[in-house]
Design a protein around this motif. Structure first.
Motif, PDB file in Angstrom:
ATOM      1  N   LEU A   1       0.871  -1.184   0.000  1.00 44.73           N
ATOM      2  CA  LEU A   1       0.000   0.000   0.000  1.00 44.73           C
ATOM      3  C   LEU A   1       0.904   1.228   0.000  1.00 44.73           C
ATOM      4  O   LEU A   1       1.680   1.440   0.942  1.00 44.73           O
ATOM      5  N   HIS A   2       0.821   2.007  -1.075  1.00 49.22           N
ATOM      6  CA  HIS A   2       1.705   3.159  -1.282  1.00 49.22           C
ATOM      7  C   HIS A   2       0.872   4.437  -1.128  1.00 49.22           C
ATOM      8  O   HIS A   2      -0.025   4.695  -1.925  1.00 49.22           O
ATOM      9  N   ILE A   3       1.212   5.202  -0.082  1.00 45.02           N
ATOM     10  CA  ILE A   3       0.502   6.449   0.190  1.00 45.02           C
ATOM     11  C   ILE A   3       1.403   7.619  -0.195  1.00 45.02           C
ATOM     12  O   ILE A   3       2.505   7.756   0.355  1.00 45.02           O
ATOM     13  N   ASP A   4       0.957   8.477  -1.099  1.00 43.90           N
ATOM     14  CA  ASP A   4       1.651   9.732  -1.372  1.00 43.90           C
ATOM     15  C   ASP A   4       0.850  10.851  -0.738  1.00 43.90           C
ATOM     16  O   ASP A   4      -0.373  10.948  -0.944  1.00 43.90           O
ATOM     17  N   ALA A   5       1.531  11.715   0.018  1.00 44.57           N
ATOM     18  CA  ALA A   5       0.783  12.728   0.784  1.00 44.57           C
ATOM     19  C   ALA A   5       1.222  14.160   0.481  1.00 44.57           C
ATOM     20  O   ALA A   5       0.828  15.083   1.195  1.00 44.57           O
ATOM     21  N   SER A   6       2.021  14.356  -0.574  1.00 40.63           N
ATOM     22  CA  SER A   6       2.404  15.732  -0.905  1.00 40.63           C
ATOM     23  C   SER A   6       1.366  16.372  -1.811  1.00 40.63           C
ATOM     24  O   SER A   6       0.934  15.753  -2.788  1.00 40.63           O
ATOM     25  N   PRO A   7       1.002  17.631  -1.532  1.00 43.03           N
ATOM     26  CA  PRO A   7       0.126  18.346  -2.470  1.00 43.03           C
ATOM     27  C   PRO A   7       0.860  18.719  -3.755  1.00 43.03           C
ATOM     28  O   PRO A   7       0.246  19.046  -4.760  1.00 43.03           O
ATOM     29  N   ARG A   8       2.212  18.680  -3.716  1.00 45.71           N
ATOM     30  CA  ARG A   8       2.990  19.029  -4.904  1.00 45.71           C
ATOM     31  C   ARG A   8       2.928  17.906  -5.938  1.00 45.71           C
ATOM     32  O   ARG A   8       2.613  16.759  -5.613  1.00 45.71           O
TER      33      ARG A   8
ATOM     34  N   MET B   1       7.104  17.060   5.399  1.00 44.76           N
ATOM     35  CA  MET B   1       6.914  17.764   6.678  1.00 44.76           C
ATOM     36  C   MET B   1       6.233  19.089   6.404  1.00 44.76           C
ATOM     37  O   MET B   1       6.698  19.900   5.605  1.00 44.76           O
ATOM     38  N   HIS B   2       5.107  19.304   7.085  1.00 43.71           N
ATOM     39  CA  HIS B   2       4.417  20.586   7.035  1.00 43.71           C
ATOM     40  C   HIS B   2       4.273  21.107   8.452  1.00 43.71           C
ATOM     41  O   HIS B   2       3.649  20.452   9.293  1.00 43.71           O
ATOM     42  N   ASN B   3       4.852  22.249   8.703  1.00 43.89           N
ATOM     43  CA  ASN B   3       4.734  22.870  10.038  1.00 43.89           C
ATOM     44  C   ASN B   3       5.102  21.884  11.151  1.00 43.89           C
ATOM     45  O   ASN B   3       4.365  21.703  12.107  1.00 43.89           O
ATOM     46  N   PHE B   4       6.235  21.254  10.930  1.00 41.43           N
ATOM     47  CA  PHE B   4       6.868  20.333  11.895  1.00 41.43           C
ATOM     48  C   PHE B   4       6.110  19.018  12.078  1.00 41.43           C
ATOM     49  O   PHE B   4       6.440  18.222  12.960  1.00 41.43           O
ATOM     50  N   HIS B   5       5.108  18.776  11.232  1.00 42.06           N
ATOM     51  CA  HIS B   5       4.258  17.604  11.451  1.00 42.06           C
ATOM     52  C   HIS B   5       3.967  16.960  10.087  1.00 42.06           C
ATOM     53  O   HIS B   5       4.531  17.344   9.076  1.00 42.06           O
ATOM     54  N   VAL B   6       3.054  15.978  10.105  1.00 41.70           N
ATOM     55  CA  VAL B   6       2.607  15.408   8.830  1.00 41.70           C
ATOM     56  C   VAL B   6       1.691  16.408   8.133  1.00 41.70           C
ATOM     57  O   VAL B   6       1.139  17.311   8.769  1.00 41.70           O
ATOM     58  N   SER B   7       1.499  16.230   6.833  1.00 35.57           N
ATOM     59  CA  SER B   7       0.562  17.098   6.102  1.00 35.57           C
ATOM     60  C   SER B   7      -0.871  16.804   6.558  1.00 35.57           C
ATOM     61  O   SER B   7      -1.175  15.702   7.037  1.00 35.57           O
ATOM     62  N   ALA B   8      -1.730  17.795   6.387  1.00 36.09           N
ATOM     63  CA  ALA B   8      -3.129  17.641   6.813  1.00 36.09           C
ATOM     64  C   ALA B   8      -3.798  16.471   6.088  1.00 36.09           C
ATOM     65  O   ALA B   8      -4.638  15.767   6.664  1.00 36.09           O
ATOM     66  N   SER B   9      -3.412  16.245   4.825  1.00 37.13           N
ATOM     67  CA  SER B   9      -4.052  15.154   4.070  1.00 37.13           C
ATOM     68  C   SER B   9      -3.658  13.792   4.640  1.00 37.13           C
ATOM     69  O   SER B   9      -4.475  12.868   4.675  1.00 37.13           O
ATOM     70  N   LEU B  10      -2.411  13.668   5.100  1.00 39.47           N
ATOM     71  CA  LEU B  10      -2.020  12.393   5.713  1.00 39.47           C
ATOM     72  C   LEU B  10      -2.740  12.211   7.048  1.00 39.47           C
ATOM     73  O   LEU B  10      -3.177  11.107   7.390  1.00 39.47           O
ATOM     74  N   LYS B  11      -2.896  13.304   7.789  1.00 37.75           N
ATOM     75  CA  LYS B  11      -3.627  13.207   9.072  1.00 37.75           C
ATOM     76  C   LYS B  11      -5.080  12.802   8.812  1.00 37.75           C
ATOM     77  O   LYS B  11      -5.665  12.015   9.579  1.00 37.75           O
ATOM     78  N   ALA B  12      -5.667  13.311   7.711  1.00 34.65           N
ATOM     79  CA  ALA B  12      -7.049  12.926   7.382  1.00 34.65           C
ATOM     80  C   ALA B  12      -7.124  11.427   7.096  1.00 34.65           C
ATOM     81  O   ALA B  12      -8.080  10.752   7.509  1.00 34.65           O
TER      82      ALA B  12
ATOM     83  N   GLU C   1       8.206  12.228  12.793  1.00 37.53           N
ATOM     84  CA  GLU C   1       8.614  10.826  13.037  1.00 37.53           C
ATOM     85  C   GLU C   1       8.073  10.283  14.360  1.00 37.53           C
ATOM     86  O   GLU C   1       7.497   9.177  14.366  1.00 37.53           O
ATOM     87  N   PRO C   2       8.189  11.018  15.497  1.00 38.95           N
ATOM     88  CA  PRO C   2       7.644  10.455  16.747  1.00 38.95           C
ATOM     89  C   PRO C   2       6.144  10.198  16.654  1.00 38.95           C
ATOM     90  O   PRO C   2       5.654   9.172  17.140  1.00 38.95           O
ATOM     91  N   TYR C   3       5.424  11.104  16.003  1.00 41.70           N
ATOM     92  CA  TYR C   3       3.973  10.913  15.886  1.00 41.70           C
ATOM     93  C   TYR C   3       3.654   9.678  15.043  1.00 41.70           C
ATOM     94  O   TYR C   3       2.826   8.840  15.430  1.00 41.70           O
ATOM     95  N   LEU C   4       4.319   9.555  13.896  1.00 41.01           N
ATOM     96  CA  LEU C   4       4.026   8.410  13.020  1.00 41.01           C
ATOM     97  C   LEU C   4       4.413   7.093  13.690  1.00 41.01           C
ATOM     98  O   LEU C   4       3.682   6.104  13.581  1.00 41.01           O
ATOM     99  N   ARG C   5       5.544   7.075  14.397  1.00 41.34           N
ATOM    100  CA  ARG C   5       5.911   5.848  15.123  1.00 41.34           C
ATOM    101  C   ARG C   5       4.839   5.495  16.152  1.00 41.34           C
ATOM    102  O   ARG C   5       4.470   4.331  16.319  1.00 41.34           O
ATOM    103  N   THR C   6       4.322   6.516  16.851  1.00 41.98           N
ATOM    104  CA  THR C   6       3.335   6.263  17.909  1.00 41.98           C
ATOM    105  C   THR C   6       2.008   5.788  17.324  1.00 41.98           C
ATOM    106  O   THR C   6       1.444   4.785  17.776  1.00 41.98           O
ATOM    107  N   ILE C   7       1.520   6.466  16.301  1.00 43.57           N
ATOM    108  CA  ILE C   7       0.188   6.113  15.796  1.00 43.57           C
ATOM    109  C   ILE C   7       0.223   4.787  15.032  1.00 43.57           C
ATOM    110  O   ILE C   7      -0.713   3.985  15.139  1.00 43.57           O
ATOM    111  N   LEU C   8       1.321   4.525  14.291  1.00 44.48           N
ATOM    112  CA  LEU C   8       1.423   3.230  13.610  1.00 44.48           C
ATOM    113  C   LEU C   8       1.552   2.110  14.646  1.00 44.48           C
ATOM    114  O   LEU C   8       0.930   1.053  14.514  1.00 44.48           O
ATOM    115  N   GLY C   9       2.327   2.350  15.701  1.00 46.54           N
ATOM    116  CA  GLY C   9       2.474   1.355  16.764  1.00 46.54           C
ATOM    117  C   GLY C   9       1.157   1.108  17.484  1.00 46.54           C
ATOM    118  O   GLY C   9       0.853  -0.034  17.861  1.00 46.54           O
TER     119      GLY C   9
END
Ligand SMILES: Cc1cc2nc3c(=O)[nH]c(=O)nc-3n(C[C@H](O)[C@H](O)[C@H](O)COP(=O)(O)O)c2cc1C
Length: 201
Positions: free
Chosen positions: A4-11, A95-106, A153-161
């Motif tokens: 499963l390949h997720i691309d999360a850049s608006p660019r 990285m957007h504003n020190f975090h994941v992009s809003a689309s990845l969070k959605a 990275e810490p957020y993604l490690r935590t939520i994936l875990g």
């Protein structure tokens, strides 16, 4: 292997993470001739934000008062099913504003769902996603890895875990906004690591 390949850049063409995830998938095709890829482009087609109806339906435990509640989970059912049926997950995360992009969070808000990818027991939350590995490719304008500014990275490690994905590798391209040369160098360095990883992944 089902990836499963997720691309999360608006660019689009200027996206570093899209370039790097494409490099990894191409390299992975060489080592896994059976590779099947489901590509979810949340950067260009963001999943909807969760809503009042979504929350009501997610916590109704299948006991829907009216049939329209089921419809609120339509996107979540589809996205969570893609996650549950893959063998491996590739997330390309700008990285957007020190975090994941809003689309990845959605996307995360749609797939992290009780009784689907985790469940609450008397002993606490229990993950329901099993036996998967993940690779997260990030790109950052500055150099933030290992600093207090890195909430990605810490957020993604935590939520994936939290949902059960604990075998997670991160490859960062950093300092990409300093100059075109620095951007190209960061892409080359990360690509070399990705190609090497693809041989053994
Ligand atoms: C809205 C926005 C916010 C950003 N925030 C940060 C940031 O907090 N820290 C950082 O190092 N770079 C930041 N950047 C730079 C991006 O991380 C960098 O351009 C990266 O290459 C984005 O990935 P992409 O090229 O795949 O879109 C930001 C860029 C944008 C467009």
């Amino acid at each position: 292997m089902k990836l499963l390949h997720i691309d999360a850049s608006p660019r689009t063409v200027r996206s570093v993470t899209r370039k790097l995830s494409a490099v990894f998938v191409s390299a992975l095709r060489l080592s896994h001739t059976d590779l099947q890829v489901t590509h979810r482009d949340v950067g260009h087609n963001p999943p909807p934000f969760i809503s009042d109806a979504w929350i009501g339906a997610a916590f109704a435990q299948g006991d829907f008062e009216d049939p329209s509640m089921k419809g609120a989970l339509h996107h979540s059912d589809e996205l969570a099913s893609e996650l549950l049926t893959c063998d491996a997950l590739l997330i390309a995360s700008p990285m957007h504003n020190f975090h994941v992009s809003a689309s990845l969070k959605a996307w995360i808000d749609q797939v992290v769902r009780t009784d689907m990818t985790f469940k609450i027991t008397e002993e606490g939350p229990v993950p329901l996603v099993r036996g998967k590995k993940a690779l997260v490719v990030t790109s950052r304008g500055g150099f933030v890895a290992g600093t207090a500014y890195d909430f990605q990275e810490p957020y993604l490690r935590t939520i994936l875990g939290f949902i059960g994905i604990t075998d997670v590798t991160f490859i960062h391209a950093e300092g990409v906004n300093s100059s075109d040369q620095d951007r190209d160098d960061a892409i080359t360095t990360a690509s070399v690591k990705l190609v090497a990883l693809a041989e053994t992944w």
